[in-house]
Write a protein that holds these residues in place. Structure first.
Motif, PDB file in Angstrom:
ATOM      1  N   UNK A 168       0.798  -1.227   0.000  1.00 14.60           N
ATOM      2  CA  UNK A 168       0.000   0.000   0.000  1.00 14.60           C
ATOM      3  C   UNK A 168       0.833   1.281   0.000  1.00 14.60           C
ATOM      4  N   UNK A 169       2.135   1.157   0.292  1.00 11.92           N
ATOM      5  CA  UNK A 169       2.993   2.332   0.386  1.00 11.92           C
ATOM      6  C   UNK A 169       4.217   2.168  -0.500  1.00 11.92           C
ATOM      7  N   UNK A 170       4.781   3.286  -0.935  1.00 10.34           N
ATOM      8  CA  UNK A 170       6.078   3.253  -1.594  1.00 10.34           C
ATOM      9  C   UNK A 170       7.092   2.720  -0.583  1.00 10.34           C
ATOM     10  N   UNK A 171       8.015   1.886  -1.039  1.00 12.30           N
ATOM     11  CA  UNK A 171       8.909   1.192  -0.118  1.00 12.30           C
ATOM     12  C   UNK A 171       9.770   2.174   0.678  1.00 12.30           C
ATOM     13  N   UNK A 172      10.189   3.264   0.064  1.00  9.64           N
ATOM     14  CA  UNK A 172      10.987   4.260   0.777  1.00  9.64           C
ATOM     15  C   UNK A 172      10.199   4.932   1.878  1.00  9.64           C
ATOM     16  N   UNK A 173       8.929   5.216   1.614  1.00  8.23           N
ATOM     17  CA  UNK A 173       8.058   5.823   2.624  1.00  8.23           C
ATOM     18  C   UNK A 173       7.832   4.861   3.778  1.00  8.23           C
ATOM     19  N   UNK A 174       7.572   3.588   3.462  1.00 10.73           N
ATOM     20  CA  UNK A 174       7.329   2.576   4.504  1.00 10.73           C
ATOM     21  C   UNK A 174       8.549   2.418   5.409  1.00 10.73           C
ATOM     22  N   UNK A 175       9.728   2.339   4.797  1.00  8.04           N
ATOM     23  CA  UNK A 175      10.958   2.183   5.583  1.00  8.04           C
ATOM     24  C   UNK A 175      11.163   3.392   6.494  1.00  8.04           C
ATOM     25  N   UNK A 176      10.913   4.585   5.953  1.00  9.30           N
ATOM     26  CA  UNK A 176      11.098   5.815   6.741  1.00  9.30           C
ATOM     27  C   UNK A 176      10.152   5.855   7.929  1.00  9.30           C
ATOM     28  N   UNK A 177       8.877   5.520   7.709  1.00 12.33           N
ATOM     29  CA  UNK A 177       7.898   5.560   8.788  1.00 12.33           C
ATOM     30  C   UNK A 177       8.162   4.478   9.829  1.00 12.33           C
ATOM     31  N   UNK A 178       8.689   3.342   9.390  1.00 16.11           N
ATOM     32  CA  UNK A 178       8.999   2.278  10.356  1.00 16.11           C
ATOM     33  C   UNK A 178      10.131   2.693  11.284  1.00 16.11           C
ATOM     34  N   UNK A 179      10.941   3.632  10.831  1.00 12.46           N
ATOM     35  CA  UNK A 179      12.040   4.100  11.667  1.00 12.46           C
ATOM     36  C   UNK A 179      11.577   4.990  12.816  1.00 12.46           C
ATOM     37  N   UNK A 180      10.261   5.180  12.938  1.00  7.97           N
ATOM     38  CA  UNK A 180       9.749   5.857  14.134  1.00  7.97           C
ATOM     39  C   UNK A 180       9.708   4.903  15.326  1.00  7.97           C
ATOM     40  N   UNK A 181      10.080   3.640  15.112  1.00  9.50           N
ATOM     41  CA  UNK A 181      10.073   2.636  16.186  1.00  9.50           C
ATOM     42  C   UNK A 181      10.837   3.082  17.438  1.00  9.50           C
ATOM     43  N   UNK A 182      12.015   3.729  17.313  1.00 15.09           N
ATOM     44  CA  UNK A 182      12.723   4.156  18.528  1.00 15.09           C
ATOM     45  C   UNK A 182      11.910   5.112  19.405  1.00 15.09           C
ATOM     46  N   UNK A 183      11.012   5.898  18.782  1.00 14.22           N
ATOM     47  CA  UNK A 183      10.156   6.790  19.563  1.00 14.22           C
ATOM     48  C   UNK A 183       9.250   5.964  20.466  1.00 14.22           C
ATOM     49  N   UNK A 184       8.591   4.963  19.883  1.00 13.42           N
ATOM     50  CA  UNK A 184       7.685   4.117  20.654  1.00 13.42           C
ATOM     51  C   UNK A 184       8.458   3.286  21.682  1.00 13.42           C
ATOM     52  N   UNK A 185       9.681   2.887  21.317  1.00 16.29           N
ATOM     53  CA  UNK A 185      10.515   2.133  22.258  1.00 16.29           C
ATOM     54  C   UNK A 185      10.817   2.983  23.492  1.00 16.29           C
ATOM     55  N   UNK A 186      11.162   4.254  23.262  1.00 18.71           N
ATOM     56  CA  UNK A 186      11.491   5.151  24.368  1.00 18.71           C
ATOM     57  C   UNK A 186      10.277   5.375  25.274  1.00 18.71           C
ATOM     58  N   UNK A 187       9.101   5.560  24.642  1.00 21.10           N
ATOM     59  CA  UNK A 187       7.876   5.786  25.418  1.00 21.10           C
ATOM     60  C   UNK A 187       7.493   4.535  26.208  1.00 21.10           C
ATOM     61  N   UNK A 188       7.571   3.373  25.559  1.00 15.86           N
ATOM     62  CA  UNK A 188       7.246   2.115  26.243  1.00 15.86           C
ATOM     63  C   UNK A 188       8.231   1.826  27.378  1.00 15.86           C
ATOM     64  N   UNK A 189       9.504   2.215  27.177  1.00  6.82           N
ATOM     65  CA  UNK A 189      10.526   1.978  28.203  1.00  6.82           C
ATOM     66  C   UNK A 189      10.240   2.780  29.472  1.00  6.82           C
ATOM     67  N   UNK A 190       9.556   3.909  29.315  1.00  9.85           N
ATOM     68  CA  UNK A 190       9.186   4.710  30.472  1.00  9.85           C
ATOM     69  C   UNK A 190       8.275   3.909  31.401  1.00  9.85           C
ATOM     70  N   UNK A 191       7.339   3.163  30.816  1.00  2.00           N
ATOM     71  CA  UNK A 191       6.347   2.418  31.594  1.00  2.00           C
ATOM     72  C   UNK A 191       6.840   1.017  31.982  1.00  2.00           C
ATOM     73  N   UNK A 192       7.586   0.378  31.082  1.00  2.00           N
ATOM     74  CA  UNK A 192       7.974  -1.012  31.317  1.00  2.00           C
ATOM     75  C   UNK A 192       9.338  -1.160  31.974  1.00  2.00           C
ATOM     76  N   UNK A 193      10.243  -0.213  31.719  1.00  5.48           N
ATOM     77  CA  UNK A 193      11.590  -0.304  32.276  1.00  5.48           C
ATOM     78  C   UNK A 193      11.922   0.834  33.236  1.00  5.48           C
ATOM     79  N   UNK A 194      10.946   1.736  33.428  1.00  5.92           N
ATOM     80  CA  UNK A 194      11.126   2.882  34.334  1.00  5.92           C
ATOM     81  C   UNK A 194      12.272   3.795  33.902  1.00  5.92           C
ATOM     82  N   UNK A 195      12.509   3.856  32.587  1.00  2.50           N
ATOM     83  CA  UNK A 195      13.534   4.761  32.074  1.00  2.50           C
ATOM     84  C   UNK A 195      12.948   6.163  31.911  1.00  2.50           C
ATOM     85  N   UNK A 196      13.820   7.148  31.810  1.00  2.34           N
ATOM     86  CA  UNK A 196      13.375   8.530  31.694  1.00  2.34           C
ATOM     87  C   UNK A 196      13.707   9.105  30.324  1.00  2.34           C
TER      88      UNK A 196
END
Length: 270
Positions: free
Chosen positions: A77-105
């Motif tokens: 459904x997406x151009x491959x370059x766009x999909x790869x770029x948007x998937x690279x937002x994963x570190x943002x979600x990792x950081x947010x999840x780490x706040x709740x699951x790992x008590x990181x700041x």
């Protein structure tokens, strides 16, 4: 890290090329190619096959399969370059999840950089002619679950070998992909057999050299080179698949990449 980025980019481009196959069949072959490396290495190094943290390893594997499958589906459904770029937002979600699951700041500047990265996503959605809602939902399911994978790997720590972590992931992908592709199996041609089996090889090479990069170089120097994958994917997909990226979409991608590189540099210094 550049070798790793190119390997992952080639894997993504070949997945795009294999659009005639079901995503589940692609996941199945992606797993076979990697297991051909991990299983012999585990046996050779006499590493406990099931690991020590079986529950966490299995959860990480299931979440990884969700991320991988969602990403491959988004390429329909997406151009491959766009999909790869948007998937690279994963570190943002990792950081947010780490706040709740790992008590990181998260530092205030990191929140600002995350917001800037999301502004790039909004630009892509607002000005990308090829962006549709289903593709966007799939890629964010992939990014969020990939972020959770990062947190789970951090939780597992060094108690289990990276080979065991990858092996759980690929065995789960093999079973899931194999079962799901039974009803719509397509017999590959000779060249398609080669491409399908190469997916796991590229995936393994990408994982291996990414690990080696972080083992031998400073994070602040090595990590930004991950984003070579985005540049290479866009360049090749433009000529190979004749995908068009408007200036506004490229601007959105650039904002995401620059903001996340800045966050990586800032976090590594801290």
């Amino acid at each position: 890290m550049i070798i790793s980025a190119l390997a992952f980019a080639l894997m993504n481009l070949f997945v795009k090329y294999l659009e005639g196959f079901s995503v589940y069949q692609i996941v199945f072959f992606r797993a076979i190619g990697t297991l051909a490396f991990t299983i012999p290495l585990i046996l050779k190094q006499k590493i406990p096959f099931l690991g020590t943290q079986k529950k966490l390893l299995l959860i990480r594997a299931v979440v990884g399969v969700i991320s991988l499958t969602s990403f491959f589906l988004s390429l329909n459904h997406l151009a491959v370059g766009t999909a790869v770029s948007l998937r690279y937002t994963a570190p943002i979600f990792a950081a947010i999840l780490a706040v709740f699951l790992l008590k990181e700041k998260i530092k205030p500047l990191q929140w600002i950089l995350f917001l800037i990265a999301f502004s790039g996503v909004l630009i892509i959605k607002g000005f990308g002619e090829q962006i549709n809602t289903l593709g966007l939902v799939l890629i964010f399911v992939s990014a969020i679950s990939n972020g959770l994978v990062f947190v789970l790997i951090r939780k597992i720590g060094k108690q289990d070998s990276p080979l065991v972590i990858i092996n759980y992931f690929m065995l789960t992908a093999l079973i899931f992909g194999g079962l799901m592709s039974i009803s719509n199996w397509k017999t590959p041609s000779q060249i398609e057999w080669l491409i399908l089996l190469s997916l796991g090889v590229f995936g393994y090479v990408g994982q291996l050299y990414m690990t080696k990069a972080f083992q031998t170089g400073k994070t602040s120097i090595v990590a930004p080179f991950k984003y070579v994958e985005v540049i290479f994917t866009i360049a090749v997909s433009t000529f190979w698949f004749l995908e068009n990226y408007s200036l506004m979409v490229l601007l959105g991608i650039a904002i995401i990449v620059i903001a996340l590189i800045s966050n990586t540099l800032y976090a590594s210094k801290k």
